[in-house]
Design an enzyme around this catalytic site. Sequence first.
Site, PDB file in Angstrom:
ATOM      1  N   ARG A  45       0.844   1.068  -8.754  1.00 29.72           N
ATOM      2  CA  ARG A  45      -0.042   0.896  -9.911  1.00 29.72           C
ATOM      3  C   ARG A  45      -1.506   0.845  -9.481  1.00 29.72           C
ATOM      4  O   ARG A  45      -2.365   1.470 -10.104  1.00 29.72           O
ATOM      5  CB  ARG A  45       0.319  -0.364 -10.696  1.00 29.72           C
ATOM      6  CG  ARG A  45       1.652  -0.270 -11.429  1.00 29.72           C
ATOM      7  CD  ARG A  45       2.030  -1.580 -12.061  1.00 29.72           C
ATOM      8  NE  ARG A  45       2.156  -2.596 -11.013  1.00 29.72           N
ATOM      9  CZ  ARG A  45       2.175  -3.904 -11.213  1.00 29.72           C
ATOM     10  NH1 ARG A  45       2.070  -4.389 -12.431  1.00 29.72           N
ATOM     11  NH2 ARG A  45       2.299  -4.743 -10.216  1.00 29.72           N
ATOM     12  N   ASN A  63       4.606  -1.286 -14.626  1.00 29.72           N
ATOM     13  CA  ASN A  63       5.977  -1.314 -14.109  1.00 29.72           C
ATOM     14  C   ASN A  63       6.945  -1.489 -15.273  1.00 29.72           C
ATOM     15  O   ASN A  63       6.610  -2.130 -16.268  1.00 29.72           O
ATOM     16  CB  ASN A  63       6.179  -2.480 -13.143  1.00 29.72           C
ATOM     17  CG  ASN A  63       5.605  -2.219 -11.765  1.00 29.72           C
ATOM     18  OD1 ASN A  63       5.293  -1.088 -11.413  1.00 29.72           O
ATOM     19  ND2 ASN A  63       5.454  -3.267 -10.984  1.00 29.72           N
TER      20      ASN A  63
END
Length: 120
Positions: A45, A63
């Site tokens: 990320r 996520n």
Amino acid sequence: MEMFRSVLMFLSVLLFCLFNVIMSENKLTSLDFEIFGNVQGVCFRMYTEDHGQSLGLSGWVKNTRQGTVIGQIQGPQDKVNDMKIWLKTVGSPSSRIDRAVFSNERDISKLEIHGFSTRY
């Protein structure tokens, strides 16, 4: 007179082509993505957010409970395409990308998201 028409026709075609190039550079695109593989616990990320920002894109990354990473990216079509390639092939240094799925690709008239962020 015939030479004048030929030059005029050539200039018309040239202007049309230049207009299309300029318009395609300003075209904005939005798309959703989901990345499968070893993409959680490997800073995927963070790297995605950094790369999106470096390309000048807007969007978000998150996520999932299924072990994938999802998100949305928006910006100029050429930069969105660059990000798609990065998401499919690069990711974070420790990640392993098995598959990248892109969906809901559409043209937009203006950005709907401003900046690039990680969602929780």
